[in-house]
Design a protein around this motif. Sequence first.
Motif, PDB file in Angstrom:
ATOM      1  N   LEU A 206       1.244  -1.507   0.187  1.00 40.47           N
ATOM      2  CA  LEU A 206       0.313  -0.352  -0.101  1.00 40.47           C
ATOM      3  C   LEU A 206       1.268   0.931  -0.215  1.00 40.47           C
ATOM      4  N   PRO A 207       0.585   2.472  -0.245  1.00 40.45           N
ATOM      5  CA  PRO A 207       0.882   4.031  -0.119  1.00 40.45           C
ATOM      6  C   PRO A 207       1.916   4.098   1.110  1.00 40.45           C
ATOM      7  N   TYR A 208       3.221   3.812   0.963  1.00 44.80           N
ATOM      8  CA  TYR A 208       3.541   4.408   2.656  1.00 44.80           C
ATOM      9  C   TYR A 208       4.259   5.524   3.402  1.00 44.80           C
ATOM     10  N   VAL A 209       4.095   6.354   2.221  1.00 43.58           N
ATOM     11  CA  VAL A 209       5.334   6.997   1.972  1.00 43.58           C
ATOM     12  C   VAL A 209       4.932   8.263   3.103  1.00 43.58           C
ATOM     13  N   PRO A 210       5.461   9.061   4.110  1.00 44.66           N
ATOM     14  CA  PRO A 210       5.138  10.070   5.163  1.00 44.66           C
ATOM     15  C   PRO A 210       4.871  11.039   4.234  1.00 44.66           C
ATOM     16  N   THR A 211       3.218  11.737   4.033  1.00 42.96           N
ATOM     17  CA  THR A 211       3.371  12.843   3.386  1.00 42.96           C
ATOM     18  C   THR A 211       4.391  13.915   3.069  1.00 42.96           C
ATOM     19  N   ALA A 212       4.855  14.058   4.290  1.00 42.54           N
ATOM     20  CA  ALA A 212       5.777  15.406   4.092  1.00 42.54           C
ATOM     21  C   ALA A 212       7.392  14.674   3.685  1.00 42.54           C
ATOM     22  N   ASP A 213       7.124  13.550   3.871  1.00 39.13           N
ATOM     23  CA  ASP A 213       8.301  12.777   2.798  1.00 39.13           C
ATOM     24  C   ASP A 213       9.042  12.582   1.238  1.00 39.13           C
ATOM     25  N   ILE A 214       7.384  12.732   0.669  1.00 42.28           N
ATOM     26  CA  ILE A 214       7.165  12.312  -0.565  1.00 42.28           C
ATOM     27  C   ILE A 214       8.386  13.548  -1.576  1.00 42.28           C
ATOM     28  N   ALA A 215       8.882  13.023  -2.026  1.00 42.17           N
ATOM     29  CA  ALA A 215      10.061  13.956  -2.887  1.00 42.17           C
ATOM     30  C   ALA A 215       9.332  14.526  -4.112  1.00 42.17           C
ATOM     31  N   PRO A 216      10.173  16.297  -4.132  1.00 40.30           N
ATOM     32  CA  PRO A 216       9.427  16.950  -4.907  1.00 40.30           C
ATOM     33  C   PRO A 216      10.443  16.606  -6.054  1.00 40.30           C
ATOM     34  N   ALA A 217       9.164  17.460  -7.641  1.00 37.66           N
ATOM     35  CA  ALA A 217       9.958  17.097  -8.594  1.00 37.66           C
ATOM     36  C   ALA A 217      11.582  18.439  -8.368  1.00 37.66           C
ATOM     37  N   PRO A 218      12.393  18.105  -9.312  1.00 33.79           N
ATOM     38  CA  PRO A 218      12.872  16.562 -10.291  1.00 33.79           C
ATOM     39  C   PRO A 218      13.104  15.650  -9.806  1.00 33.79           C
ATOM     40  N   ASP A 219      12.590  15.083  -8.762  1.00 32.79           N
ATOM     41  CA  ASP A 219      12.653  13.430  -8.199  1.00 32.79           C
ATOM     42  C   ASP A 219      12.117  12.466  -8.891  1.00 32.79           C
ATOM     43  N   PRO A 220      12.962  11.440  -9.581  1.00 31.15           N
ATOM     44  CA  PRO A 220      11.765  10.692 -10.233  1.00 31.15           C
ATOM     45  C   PRO A 220      10.502  10.359  -9.716  1.00 31.15           C
ATOM     46  N   VAL A 221      10.401  10.174  -8.328  1.00 38.09           N
ATOM     47  CA  VAL A 221       9.521   9.549  -7.596  1.00 38.09           C
ATOM     48  C   VAL A 221       8.001  10.637  -7.994  1.00 38.09           C
ATOM     49  N   SER A 222       8.396  11.847  -8.155  1.00 39.89           N
ATOM     50  CA  SER A 222       7.589  13.195  -8.013  1.00 39.89           C
ATOM     51  C   SER A 222       6.849  13.075  -9.565  1.00 39.89           C
ATOM     52  N   PHE A 223       6.729  11.637 -10.203  1.00 38.13           N
ATOM     53  CA  PHE A 223       6.225  11.834 -11.411  1.00 38.13           C
ATOM     54  C   PHE A 223       5.643  10.511 -11.225  1.00 38.13           C
ATOM     55  N   GLU A 224       5.616   9.466  -9.777  1.00 30.49           N
ATOM     56  CA  GLU A 224       4.212   8.327  -9.926  1.00 30.49           C
ATOM     57  C   GLU A 224       3.639   9.140  -9.262  1.00 30.49           C
ATOM     58  N   PRO A 225       2.677   8.615  -8.908  1.00 30.91           N
ATOM     59  CA  PRO A 225       1.134   9.007  -8.525  1.00 30.91           C
ATOM     60  C   PRO A 225       1.321   9.281  -6.895  1.00 30.91           C
ATOM     61  N   ARG A 226       0.477  10.066  -6.443  1.00 24.75           N
ATOM     62  CA  ARG A 226       0.553   9.879  -5.325  1.00 24.75           C
ATOM     63  C   ARG A 226      -0.848   9.545  -4.109  1.00 24.75           C
ATOM     64  N   LEU A 227      -0.983   9.135  -5.217  1.00 25.04           N
ATOM     65  CA  LEU A 227      -2.505   7.914  -4.410  1.00 25.04           C
ATOM     66  C   LEU A 227      -1.863   6.802  -4.326  1.00 25.04           C
ATOM     67  N   ALA A 228      -0.291   6.334  -4.907  1.00 30.31           N
ATOM     68  CA  ALA A 228       0.297   5.018  -5.189  1.00 30.31           C
ATOM     69  C   ALA A 228       1.429   4.997  -4.126  1.00 30.31           C
ATOM     70  N   LEU A 229       1.990   6.790  -2.966  1.00 27.52           N
ATOM     71  CA  LEU A 229       2.500   6.482  -2.068  1.00 27.52           C
ATOM     72  C   LEU A 229       2.660   7.534  -1.030  1.00 27.52           C
ATOM     73  N   ASP A 230       0.761   7.737  -1.224  1.00 34.11           N
ATOM     74  CA  ASP A 230       0.806   8.886   0.401  1.00 34.11           C
ATOM     75  C   ASP A 230       0.041   7.996   1.435  1.00 34.11           C
ATOM     76  N   GLY A 231       1.095   8.005   2.483  1.00 31.01           N
ATOM     77  CA  GLY A 231       0.617   6.932   3.683  1.00 31.01           C
ATOM     78  C   GLY A 231       0.008   7.712   4.508  1.00 31.01           C
ATOM     79  N   GLY A 232      -0.742   9.188   4.336  1.00 30.68           N
ATOM     80  CA  GLY A 232      -0.749  10.022   5.344  1.00 30.68           C
ATOM     81  C   GLY A 232       0.214  10.469   6.068  1.00 30.68           C
ATOM     82  N   PRO A 233       0.558  11.086   7.407  1.00 33.76           N
ATOM     83  CA  PRO A 233       1.672  11.860   8.243  1.00 33.76           C
ATOM     84  C   PRO A 233       2.498  11.313   8.656  1.00 33.76           C
ATOM     85  N   ASP A 234       2.064   9.693   9.276  1.00 32.95           N
ATOM     86  CA  ASP A 234       3.126   8.629   9.481  1.00 32.95           C
ATOM     87  C   ASP A 234       3.521   7.708   8.385  1.00 32.95           C
ATOM     88  N   GLY A 235       3.182   7.711   7.874  1.00 34.28           N
ATOM     89  CA  GLY A 235       2.723   6.747   6.443  1.00 34.28           C
ATOM     90  C   GLY A 235       1.659   5.563   6.426  1.00 34.28           C
TER      91      GLY A 235
END
Length: 302
Positions: A206-235
Amino acid sequence: MSKHASSQVSKPPTVAQVLARGIFALAKASDSARTDAQILLAHSLKKDRPWLVAHGESFLTPGQAERYERLIERRASGMPIAYMLASAGFFGREFIVNEHVLIPRPESESLVTEAVAFLRSRVDPMRKAQILRVLDIGVGSGALGCSIAAEVPQAAVEGVDISAEALAVATQNARRLHVHRRCTFVQGDLGAPVAHRSFDLVVANLPYVPTADIAPAPDPVSFEPRLALDGGPDGLDLYRRLLEVAPTLLYPGGLLLLEAAPPLMAALEALVKGAFPDAATVSLGRDLGGQERFVRVQASLP
Ligand code: GLN
């Protein structure tokens, strides 16, 4: 000579020349600039990488040069190669990917190894039409579920995802890997579409990246769907919700495998122990890099 005239008489570029330019252009955006430039050039020319090495003096047609140039520009903006080629390798197979699904990670392969070993241990050679029921929650591209189906002929896999676009990708991958007769995909929220059903094995990345840790552009992860990454405040928001229903999804003796990031494993393990007070075992599994990467829960037998 005017600029215009000189470009008209200039010779077409060679493989070696455009490769050198590509590597230079990617130096900032990628820590594998040479490999990336080679992959993109090979793709533009519909050749493989060894061919490039042997044909450094070959000329590109203007169309090929332009196609390559555009790919280099997109890669320089941070776009992951897997999305540009619509393809990513996972567990020895090629998966179709697009920007609606997470790019499968090698870190998830050990979860598949674990899943496959468990299912094989359940195969009864005396039974002809044995079916082992597998549920992949948050199936995304189908990397986990389709790999499991491809490895274990007795596995019947159901994949759930909230994203219709992701399910379209998973469906294509199941076809491509010739496991579509044993894979079904349904849209829905976590376990909701399969409530009141039970499985031998449930896997979830499941998405498990803590919201604040989702890498901003131009990090490659920023091209991936947030829906698949964002695990909320603690992931762990989605795992908390899944664990409310997870015990009902397993047959007695069934196995649940949940992937998360190494720093979250202790907290996830504690949540799992709370949700499965009577589990036969709860333990942590490691990825190929030796990092703790998944929780394994075996439901007790009656
Ligand atoms: N492993 C991914 C990352 O580190 C996250 C995957 C996920 O949230 N399920 O970016």
